[in-house]
Design a protein around this motif. Structure first.
Motif, PDB file in Angstrom:
ATOM      1  N   GLN A 162       0.832  -1.208   0.000  1.00 47.80           N
ATOM      2  CA  GLN A 162       0.000   0.000   0.000  1.00 47.80           C
ATOM      3  C   GLN A 162       0.866   1.257   0.000  1.00 47.80           C
ATOM      4  N   LEU A 163       1.924   1.221   0.809  1.00 46.78           N
ATOM      5  CA  LEU A 163       2.833   2.361   0.884  1.00 46.78           C
ATOM      6  C   LEU A 163       3.500   2.611  -0.462  1.00 46.78           C
ATOM      7  N   ALA A 164       3.942   1.556  -1.115  1.00 48.86           N
ATOM      8  CA  ALA A 164       4.579   1.704  -2.427  1.00 48.86           C
ATOM      9  C   ALA A 164       3.610   2.321  -3.434  1.00 48.86           C
ATOM     10  N   GLU A 165       2.356   1.875  -3.401  1.00 55.08           N
ATOM     11  CA  GLU A 165       1.355   2.441  -4.308  1.00 55.08           C
ATOM     12  C   GLU A 165       1.147   3.927  -4.016  1.00 55.08           C
ATOM     13  N   LEU A 166       1.024   4.268  -2.735  1.00 54.10           N
ATOM     14  CA  LEU A 166       0.811   5.658  -2.344  1.00 54.10           C
ATOM     15  C   LEU A 166       1.976   6.537  -2.782  1.00 54.10           C
ATOM     16  N   ARG A 167       3.184   6.094  -2.517  1.00 53.63           N
ATOM     17  CA  ARG A 167       4.364   6.892  -2.886  1.00 53.63           C
ATOM     18  C   ARG A 167       4.431   7.081  -4.398  1.00 53.63           C
ATOM     19  N   GLY A 168       3.967   6.082  -5.150  1.00 55.50           N
ATOM     20  CA  GLY A 168       3.974   6.182  -6.603  1.00 55.50           C
ATOM     21  C   GLY A 168       3.025   7.241  -7.132  1.00 55.50           C
ATOM     22  N   TYR A 169       1.962   7.523  -6.387  1.00 59.46           N
ATOM     23  CA  TYR A 169       1.047   8.586  -6.817  1.00 59.46           C
ATOM     24  C   TYR A 169       1.693   9.966  -6.696  1.00 59.46           C
ATOM     25  N   PHE A 170       2.571  10.137  -5.725  1.00 61.09           N
ATOM     26  CA  PHE A 170       3.270  11.421  -5.568  1.00 61.09           C
ATOM     27  C   PHE A 170       4.476  11.510  -6.501  1.00 61.09           C
ATOM     28  N   ASP A 171       5.200  10.420  -6.649  1.00 60.93           N
ATOM     29  CA  ASP A 171       6.437  10.408  -7.438  1.00 60.93           C
ATOM     30  C   ASP A 171       6.309   9.401  -8.574  1.00 60.93           C
ATOM     31  N   PRO A 172       6.123   9.857  -9.807  1.00 54.62           N
ATOM     32  CA  PRO A 172       5.943   8.936 -10.937  1.00 54.62           C
ATOM     33  C   PRO A 172       7.113   7.973 -11.117  1.00 54.62           C
ATOM     34  N   ASP A 173       8.312   8.353 -10.650  1.00 53.81           N
ATOM     35  CA  ASP A 173       9.466   7.461 -10.774  1.00 53.81           C
ATOM     36  C   ASP A 173       9.296   6.199  -9.926  1.00 53.81           C
ATOM     37  N   LEU A 174       8.428   6.270  -8.919  1.00 56.13           N
ATOM     38  CA  LEU A 174       8.200   5.130  -8.037  1.00 56.13           C
ATOM     39  C   LEU A 174       6.957   4.335  -8.421  1.00 56.13           C
ATOM     40  N   ARG A 175       6.244   4.782  -9.440  1.00 59.94           N
ATOM     41  CA  ARG A 175       4.965   4.172  -9.795  1.00 59.94           C
ATOM     42  C   ARG A 175       5.168   2.875 -10.558  1.00 59.94           C
ATOM     43  N   SER A 176       4.317   1.917 -10.271  1.00 64.90           N
ATOM     44  CA  SER A 176       4.317   0.659 -11.006  1.00 64.90           C
ATOM     45  C   SER A 176       3.929   0.909 -12.457  1.00 64.90           C
ATOM     46  N   GLU A 177       4.579   0.206 -13.364  1.00 67.81           N
ATOM     47  CA  GLU A 177       4.272   0.360 -14.786  1.00 67.81           C
ATOM     48  C   GLU A 177       2.835  -0.050 -15.102  1.00 67.81           C
ATOM     49  N   LYS A 178       2.266  -0.882 -14.232  1.00 68.39           N
ATOM     50  CA  LYS A 178       0.904  -1.360 -14.462  1.00 68.39           C
ATOM     51  C   LYS A 178      -0.151  -0.361 -13.985  1.00 68.39           C
ATOM     52  N   ASN A 179       0.273   0.623 -13.217  1.00 68.63           N
ATOM     53  CA  ASN A 179      -0.677   1.578 -12.655  1.00 68.63           C
ATOM     54  C   ASN A 179      -0.672   2.857 -13.493  1.00 68.63           C
ATOM     55  N   HIS A 180      -1.753   3.083 -14.205  1.00 70.91           N
ATOM     56  CA  HIS A 180      -1.847   4.264 -15.070  1.00 70.91           C
ATOM     57  C   HIS A 180      -2.725   5.353 -14.459  1.00 70.91           C
ATOM     58  N   VAL A 181      -3.112   5.157 -13.188  1.00 73.11           N
ATOM     59  CA  VAL A 181      -3.952   6.140 -12.502  1.00 73.11           C
ATOM     60  C   VAL A 181      -3.070   7.236 -11.918  1.00 73.11           C
ATOM     61  N   ARG A 182      -3.536   8.469 -12.015  1.00 72.56           N
ATOM     62  CA  ARG A 182      -2.770   9.602 -11.484  1.00 72.56           C
ATOM     63  C   ARG A 182      -3.559  10.283 -10.377  1.00 72.56           C
ATOM     64  N   ALA A 183      -2.851  10.740  -9.365  1.00 72.73           N
ATOM     65  CA  ALA A 183      -3.470  11.495  -8.283  1.00 72.73           C
ATOM     66  C   ALA A 183      -3.439  12.975  -8.629  1.00 72.73           C
ATOM     67  N   VAL A 184      -4.616  13.560  -8.780  1.00 73.81           N
ATOM     68  CA  VAL A 184      -4.726  14.985  -9.122  1.00 73.81           C
ATOM     69  C   VAL A 184      -5.722  15.634  -8.161  1.00 73.81           C
ATOM     70  N   PRO A 185      -5.255  16.523  -7.260  1.00 71.75           N
ATOM     71  CA  PRO A 185      -3.845  16.897  -7.044  1.00 71.75           C
ATOM     72  C   PRO A 185      -3.092  15.827  -6.245  1.00 71.75           C
ATOM     73  N   GLY A 186      -1.788  15.895  -6.321  1.00 73.60           N
ATOM     74  CA  GLY A 186      -0.930  14.947  -5.626  1.00 73.60           C
ATOM     75  C   GLY A 186       0.336  14.656  -6.398  1.00 73.60           C
ATOM     76  N   GLU A 187       0.180  14.322  -7.667  1.00 73.68           N
ATOM     77  CA  GLU A 187       1.341  13.949  -8.475  1.00 73.68           C
ATOM     78  C   GLU A 187       2.356  15.095  -8.549  1.00 73.68           C
ATOM     79  N   GLY A 188       3.608  14.752  -8.269  1.00 74.39           N
ATOM     80  CA  GLY A 188       4.692  15.720  -8.360  1.00 74.39           C
ATOM     81  C   GLY A 188       4.893  16.575  -7.125  1.00 74.39           C
ATOM     82  N   LEU A 189       4.046  16.420  -6.128  1.00 77.11           N
ATOM     83  CA  LEU A 189       4.176  17.237  -4.914  1.00 77.11           C
ATOM     84  C   LEU A 189       5.135  16.577  -3.920  1.00 77.11           C
TER      85      LEU A 189
END
Length: 342
Positions: free
Chosen positions: A145-172
């Motif tokens: 769960q933590l890995a998924e959450l961190r991936g929403y903030f930092d695209p470099d940590l996001r799973s390649e299978k997850n194409h969902v973006r957190a708006v707002p959130g991404e890049g913050l």
């Protein structure tokens, strides 16, 4: 005592606040939130570093169940103090929802938001089901769960299978802390190079072992170059030792009622706890509240310094379950005076 042990003093590390938004007898959540804002404004003025709120559910003495909502309320009524969760219980939520909530908070209050995460439910089994948690979810999937959450903030940590973006959130850039009362989160936060907050205020006997585990497992990251450990500690400060001991009976009654499975609003202090608890209950409470710091300014200063030297904490998070709001303010003011005087 080594020079390294001596190096950390009450006036050299930050002090922060953990607020459970206590609901006292004959008062409501509305009253609790008014007191929360008042306390936040005072501790901001007194130089505290962070103001965190905790997620608990189905507890008649804690009003901060909708944690992100009350964090936003506090942030809107303060200007400089960092605000955040201590913590959000991640298994109760979809990681995307938390990313969006805290992305919203950070967008509203840039550079002030912390996201502290725990893996416990913060409630009882019946309420867990009411929260729509999978009955098989026991917190062991927290790393995923933590890995998924961190991936929403930092695209470099996001799973390649997850194409969902957190708006707002991404890049913050929202600092993520792991919270714990045992070794699980201590080890995980060390391995990930994240800051760690340990619940010494109700799990004092595990403090040193958890800190050692965190520091031994720490790997530098782009978040942190070195370990940063913040410890929760109960502090009840008053003008005399006797008054502080009296005020602290509210905290003792709170934990006693939890032990007895009789949760009620926060109770007023009493003259003699020996008329309320049994010897067995007293011993059980000592296991949970043994690190509590209770007393006058001089007593609290001495005990805070000893605690800092023993743990080598990088930051302290003070929590004070005091029935009378003015006495609670005074307790935090005394701690601020101790830090200012050094």
């Amino acid at each position: 005592m080594s020079e390294e042990t001596k190096s950390k003093q009450v006036n050299t590390i930050p002090f922060s606040v953990l607020d459970l938004a206590p609901i006292t007898v004959k008062h409501t959540a509305t009253d609790a939130f008014k007191n929360t804002v008042d306390l936040a404004q005072h501790v901001e003025k007194w130089g505290y570093n962070r103001y965190w709120m905790a997620e608990h559910h189905n507890m008649p003495f804690i009003a901060s169940s909708a944690t992100s909502v009350i964090i936003g309320h506090v942030a809107a009524h303060t200007s400089t103090i960092r605000i955040g969760s201590g913590g959000v219980m991640l298994p109760n939520h979809a990681p995307l929802v938390i990313a969006e909530q805290f992305g919203t908070l950070e967008s509203l209050f840039p550079g002030r938001v912390d996201l502290g995460l725990g893996r416990a439910p913060g409630t009882d089994p019946i309420t867990i089901r009411a929260l729509r948690r999978d009955s098989r979810s026991d917190g062991n999937d927290f790393p995923q769960q933590l890995a998924e959450l961190r991936g929403y903030f930092d695209p470099d940590l996001r799973s390649e299978k997850n194409h969902v973006r957190a708006v707002p959130g991404e890049g913050l850039d929202i600092p993520i802390w792991l919270l714990g009362s045992s070794g699980f989160s201590a080890q995980l936060s060390g391995q990930l190079g994240l800051p760690f907050s340990f619940a010494s205020h109700f799990s004092p006997n595990n403090t040193i072992a958890a800190l050692d585990l965190y520091r031994r497992n720490f790997k530098p990251s782009k978040t942190l170059e070195a370990p940063h450990a913040m410890l929760g500690v109960n502090v009840v400060a008053a003008d005399t030792d006797e008054e502080a001991e009296y005020l602290a009976t509210t905290l003792q009654q709170q934990f006693l009622n939890i032990i007895r499975n009789r949760e009620t609003p926060l109770q007023p202090p009493v003259e003699n706890m020996d008329e309320i608890w049994t010897e067995h209950e007293k011993a059980a409470l000592q296991q949970q509240l043994g690190a509590s710091i209770i007393g006058s300014k001089q007593t609290v200063k001495h005990k805070l310094q000893a605690f800092i030297e023993e743990t080598q904490a990088d930051e302290l998070m003070i929590t004070s379950q005091i029935y009378d709001h003015k006495k609670r303010l005074r307790s935090y003011e005394i701690v601020a005076e101790i830090k200012a005087e050094g």
